[in-house]
Structure formats: C-alpha cells, structure tokens
Enzyme design. Structure first.
Site, short mmCIF file in Angstrom:
data_model
loop_
_atom_site.label_atom_id
_atom_site.label_comp_id
_atom_site.label_asym_id
_atom_site.label_seq_id
_atom_site.Cartn_x
_atom_site.Cartn_y
_atom_site.Cartn_z
N CYS A 1 36.01 19.45 107.80
CA CYS A 1 36.02 20.90 107.94
C CYS A 1 34.60 21.45 107.95
CB CYS A 1 36.80 21.55 106.80
SG CYS A 1 38.52 21.05 106.69
N HIS B 1 37.70 15.01 103.26
CA HIS B 1 37.31 16.32 102.75
C HIS B 1 35.79 16.46 102.76
CE1 HIS B 1 41.04 18.13 101.56
NE2 HIS B 1 41.41 17.08 100.82
N ARG C 1 36.09 22.56 112.74
CA ARG C 1 35.96 21.14 112.49
C ARG C 1 34.58 20.66 112.93
NH1 ARG C 1 39.65 22.47 110.08
NH2 ARG C 1 41.78 21.64 110.04
#
Length: 413
Positions: free
Chosen positions: A381, A312, A390
């Site tokens: 991300c 993340h 991405r």
C-alpha cells in the site's frame, strides 16, 4: 438660661468696698489681716507687700554649713510634722520595679504587650491578675491567631459590640432553617441541566480521546509486536521442518508457509505463506503469495512466469515498509527447502490503482520487461498508513543456487 442680674454702679467695688470714691474702710478679702498668715509662728519668713524678703535663720545656717538649701526642713506654718524633701541632686527612691522591655522580635517590631521577665504562661483557664498584662502568645501561629482575634481578619480594629464576619456566619449556620430555606438551598446545591449536559459531553470527549489513543497505540505498536512474534515462530517452524524432511515441494494449503524472503538491503527476513488473506497470512507478519484465481501467479521454480507477493507496509509487522528504498540491482532472495532463487531489482511503479492487476501478468505491464522470463513482483500500500494506492517493485531472476552449495553471495555479503 442665665438669670438677669443688676449691673454694678460705676465705681462700685465688686467686693463690697466703696472703691476709690467710697468712704468705707472695708478691705478686700485678700487684704484682710491674717490673710497671709500674720501672727502665726514663723510668719516673719513671709514678707508682706512692699517688704524685702528675708531668708529664715534655718536657711542661713544650712548655707553656712555648706549644705544645700532645703526649705522643707523647717516646719510649714500651721503644720505639726515637717514635710521632708530630699536635698537637690539626690535621686528619689524607686517606688516600682523597672518595666521589662523585651528584645526586638525577628518577625515584627510593632508594639505589643510584654510579659514580665522570667515569667511563665498562665495555666489554661487561669485569669490574669488585675492591672497586669497577659503574656504574649508563643509561636508565630499563636501570635497571628491572637492578632486576628483582636483586629479581625484583615487587621482592622473591630468595634466593640459589632459582630465580625465569622460571628455572622456562625450565627447564620447555627440558627435552624425553615422549610422554604431548606428547599431553596437544596435546589441551589443541585446542578442544573446545563451543568449536567456539559459534564456528560466533557466525559464523552475524554473517553473518545482515550479510546483513540489506545487504538493508535494498538495499531502502531502492539500489532507489530504480535506479528513479529508470529512471523518468527513460523520461520523457526519452517526451518525445523526442512531440517527434519517433513515438507515436500508441491501445492500448499492457504496460510501454509513454504519459503523465506530475504531483502539484505532492508534487513528483512520473513516467511512466505500461500494466499493473501489478511487474518490468515498478512496480519500475522508474513508475506502472501498470489496463488488463487483470478490472481494466480507462478512459483519460483517455474521456468517462466511472475512470482507475485503482497505484504503490509505499515502495522502487523510491516515487512514491506521500506521497499520504496530499493534501487536497481539490489538483491531479493527467495529461499525454499532445496534452492535459493536470487532476483535483482529492475524497476518500480510508485503509485497505481488497487485494481491494476496487470502488474501480475506473466510479462508485467509497465515493468519494462519485453518478453517471457522469471520475474518477481512485490506489492504493498501507499502512501504510508493508508491503502488508497499501490506501490509495485519488480525484479528479474539472475541465479538459482541449490542449498547444498551454500548461501549465495547476496546473503553472505
């Protein structure tokens, strides 16, 4: 209407005399004998018309003695007792005590009724004596209340017998209401449909805003707190197992931790677990290994291949929050049970589609590598707080160091 009366004849005396042309010897009333007291005792003190005025003997005696003249010392003609008048220059005796003048008030200098000096307020229910003013009320609040009672709410003088606004309101409230008036007032107190709808809409907006604020707080703060706690617990458990020899290299179950990722420049130390499941791996603050088809990648100990990791960038521990700050040559270290694998950052792809899986190939497309080797790929991300695209970072292995020889220089420095 005034009654008619005959006009007097020319030259007629209005007092009944013949006037200049009349032969009557009648005198006018003020010319009658004794009109001015002739013949009475002391009448010589009052001269008739044409005679010189002579002071009475008593006045001359007082003047000779040097005393001020007092005409009242002699009896007035026709009186039994003399009327005594004090001499000139003598102050009359006070008939009443002097009026008390209160000191100026700090609050106001307007006229007001003053109480007697040293007096006390009358007891409750006692009426003031006739002809005597009631004492002024004590205290600022009492004086204002008394002024409102005398002059109305706004200071105007109320007319006698005219009811004030308070009296009208009290009389209106005290009188009984009819059924029609009671129903009308009940309907007036009941809110209309528009008011109710506006209240409901306002409450919905407020509730929605509060819920959104709570959700943002949960996502940006609480998820990080919880993920960091879970990741730290997983790292401690993994190191304990390594120290006790409970883990052996090989194939790992999904969600099982097997290594630690170090990025010294970003001060990141995070466990690496098998799989890229959100709930089982990524949301717990760990980094996931692409270990399942169709995105299966190599392990660090393989002689060739691409070791692919996902994490993340925001929320849930956000381990890859700042990997865009890495520069070529920055160290990326993977620590396993037996070995340290040191990579050097080689290149970066700032933006690409989430469906571009070629970045995980054994020789990643767009990385600048031209042949097989031992590579590492970090994916996350971008932009921040979205998952539309991405961000890719590639590195190449430069050192493989056993744990028995100690930490590599990248972790020591």
């Amino acid at each position: 209407m005034t009654a008619l009366r005959p006009e007097r004849e020319s030259g007629a005396d209005p007092y009944g005399g013949a006037g200049e042309q009349g032969t009557s010897d009648a005198r006018r009333p003020y010319e009658a004998p004794g009109a001015f007291g002739e013949g009475r005792p002391g009448a010589e003190a009052y001269p008739t018309a044409g005679e010189a005025y002579h002071e009475p003997p008593a006045a001359r005696a007082y003047q000779a003695a040097g005393e001020p003249y007092a005409a009242a010392r002699e009896p007035y003609p026709g009186t039994e007792a003399p009327y005594t008048v004090p001499p000139y220059g003598t102050a009359p005796e006070p008939s009443a005590p002097p009026r008390y003048e209160p000191p100026a008030d700090d609050e106001t200098v307007a006229l007001r009724v003053a109480g007697p000096p040293g007096g006390s307020r009358p007891a409750s229910g006692a009426s003031a004596s006739p002809g005597r003013a009631a004492p002024a009320p004590h205290g600022r609040a009492a004086r204002r209340k008394a002024a409102r009672g005398r002059h109305g709410r706004h200071g105007g003088t109320a007319r006698p017998g005219t009811p004030g606004p308070g009296d009208a309101r009290e009389s209106e409230e005290s009188r009984p209401l009819s059924r029609v008036e009671a129903r009308r007032r009940a309907r007036a107190r009941k809110p209309s449909a528009g008011v109710i709808a506006s209240r409901v809409i306002g409450e919905l907006f407020i509730t929605t805003g509060v819920l959104m604020l709570l959700f943002v707080t949960y996502q940006l703060w609480w998820t990080n707190v919880r993920a960091h706690a879970q990741a730290d617990q997983a790292a401690s458990s993994l190191q304990d197992d390594w120290a006790n020899g409970k883990r052996n290299p090989g194939t790992f179950e999904p969600g099982q931790g097997f290594a630690l990722l170090h990025i010294p420049k970003l001060d990141v130390v995070v466990p690496i677990a098998e799989g890229i499941s959100s709930k089982g791996v990524l949301d717990r603050g760990m980094v996931g290994h692409y270990g399942s088809e169709p995105l299966k990648t190599a392990m660090p100990e393989d002689k060739t291949g691409n070791f692919g990791l996902a994490g993340h960038r925001n929320t849930h521990g956000e381990p890859f929050r700042y990997i865009n700050r890495l520069s070529p040559g920055d160290a990326i270290v993977v620590e396993t049970q037996d070995t340290y694998f040191v990579y050097k950052m080689a290149s970066m792809l700032p933006v690409t589609s989430p469906s571009n899986i070629s970045v995980l190939d054994p020789v990643p497309r767009g990385s600048g590598f031209t042949g097989p080797g031992r590579y590492i790929t970090l994916t996350t991300c971008t932009p921040e707080f979205t998952s539309k695209y991405r961000l890719i970072v590639w590195g190449k292995m430069v050192e493989e160091r056993p744990r028995s020889k100690g930490k590599p220089d990248a972790l020591v420095n």
